[in-house]
Design a protein around this motif. Structure first.
Motif, short mmCIF file in Angstrom:
data_model
loop_
_atom_site.label_atom_id
_atom_site.label_comp_id
_atom_site.label_asym_id
_atom_site.label_seq_id
_atom_site.Cartn_x
_atom_site.Cartn_y
_atom_site.Cartn_z
N UNK A 53 0.86 -1.18 0.00
CA UNK A 53 0.00 0.00 0.00
C UNK A 53 0.90 1.23 0.00
N UNK A 54 0.32 2.42 -0.10
CA UNK A 54 1.13 3.63 -0.06
C UNK A 54 1.85 3.78 1.27
N UNK A 55 1.32 3.14 2.30
CA UNK A 55 1.92 3.19 3.65
C UNK A 55 3.00 2.12 3.83
N UNK A 56 3.32 1.40 2.76
CA UNK A 56 4.30 0.30 2.77
C UNK A 56 3.78 -0.92 3.51
N UNK A 204 13.86 -10.05 -0.70
CA UNK A 204 13.62 -8.60 -0.68
C UNK A 204 12.28 -8.25 -0.06
N UNK A 205 11.41 -9.25 0.15
CA UNK A 205 10.12 -9.00 0.79
C UNK A 205 10.22 -8.92 2.31
N UNK A 206 11.22 -9.58 2.88
CA UNK A 206 11.26 -9.79 4.33
C UNK A 206 11.19 -8.52 5.16
N UNK A 207 11.84 -7.40 4.78
CA UNK A 207 11.72 -6.18 5.60
C UNK A 207 10.28 -5.68 5.73
N UNK A 208 9.41 -6.04 4.78
CA UNK A 208 8.03 -5.57 4.81
C UNK A 208 7.09 -6.58 5.46
N UNK A 209 7.56 -7.81 5.62
CA UNK A 209 6.72 -8.85 6.21
C UNK A 209 6.91 -9.00 7.70
N UNK A 210 7.96 -8.41 8.25
CA UNK A 210 8.19 -8.51 9.68
C UNK A 210 8.86 -9.81 10.06
N UNK A 211 9.30 -9.90 11.31
CA UNK A 211 9.96 -11.08 11.81
C UNK A 211 8.95 -12.14 12.19
#
Length: 214
Positions: A53-56, A204-211
């Motif tokens: 989303x626009x909010x990442x 490259x998705x991991x920073x946006x998916x959380x731990x």
């Protein structure tokens, strides 16, 4: 390598355009080159792109073609491109093959608390580690066996290695003197819905998916 043992109780769709695929280092349309020293990327027909989303906030994983359509139409921008520099070329334009894209306009998504239980999601939750011995997990196990009334839920399912799975069979933990390393819980959040439905997650998705959290 020392043998691991369970912990005993009491122990601590629409194509954007006909763009041939080319890498920056290649001139022929032969598909995606295999990265040096690593595994090849997924086939084009199965490749997915993370949509933010626009909010990442992560929204979903799109087919590559649909992601390219959004970028070409100006409805999304590329946040991360293919790490190998692969591009899609047409007669008058070129587009970096995206890995992560971000919408240009905010969309409101209804909140859905329940995350579907899948093998991929369960492995992510337990970090691919056996809930009994801590070794590498290859399968899943019902803590209370289904033959003894156990349910197929996040709270009763754990990642498990083959050895522990065979030793446990249809027994209860109290009968074996075992205990769980971590109490299994149902995950919450949009990113967990993505993890539950995606087997091959792009790094490259991991920073946006959380731990992942147990």
């Amino acid at each position: 390598m020392p043998d691991r043992h369970p912990t005993p109780i009491g122990a601590a769709h629409r194509p954007a355009s006909r763009m041939p695929v080319r890498s920056q280092a290649a001139s022929s349309d032969v598909g995606v080159p295999e990265p040096a020293g690593g595994a090849p990327p997924p086939p084009w027909g199965k490749r997915r792109v993370l949509l933010l989303n626009t909010t990442f906030e992560p929204l979903t994983a799109l087919p590559l073609r649909r992601a390219v359509v959004l970028v070409v139409c100006g409805k999304a921008e590329v946040v991360h491109g293919d790490p190998n520099g692969i591009e899609l070329h047409s007669a008058s334009d070129s587009v970096v093959v995206p890995s992560v894209i971000r919408l240009a306009t905010y969309v409101r998504v209804p909140y859905r608390a329940r995350v579907p239980l899948t093998r991929a999601g369960l492995m992510h939750r337990d970090r691919h580690r056996c809930a009994y011995c801590g070794g590498r997990a290859e399968t899943i196990d019902h803590v209370i066996p289904r033959s003894r009334g156990g349910e197929h839920t996040w709270q009763n399912c754990v990642a498990c290695c083959v050895k522990c799975n065979h030793r446990k069979a249809d027994k209860l933990l109290s009968e074996l003197g075992w205990r769980l390393r971590v109490v299994p819980r149902a995950p919450r959040g949009m990113h967990w819905r993505l993890l539950a439905g995606t087997v091959d997650t792009d790094p490259q998705w991991l920073p946006y998916l959380g731990e992942p959290a147990a």
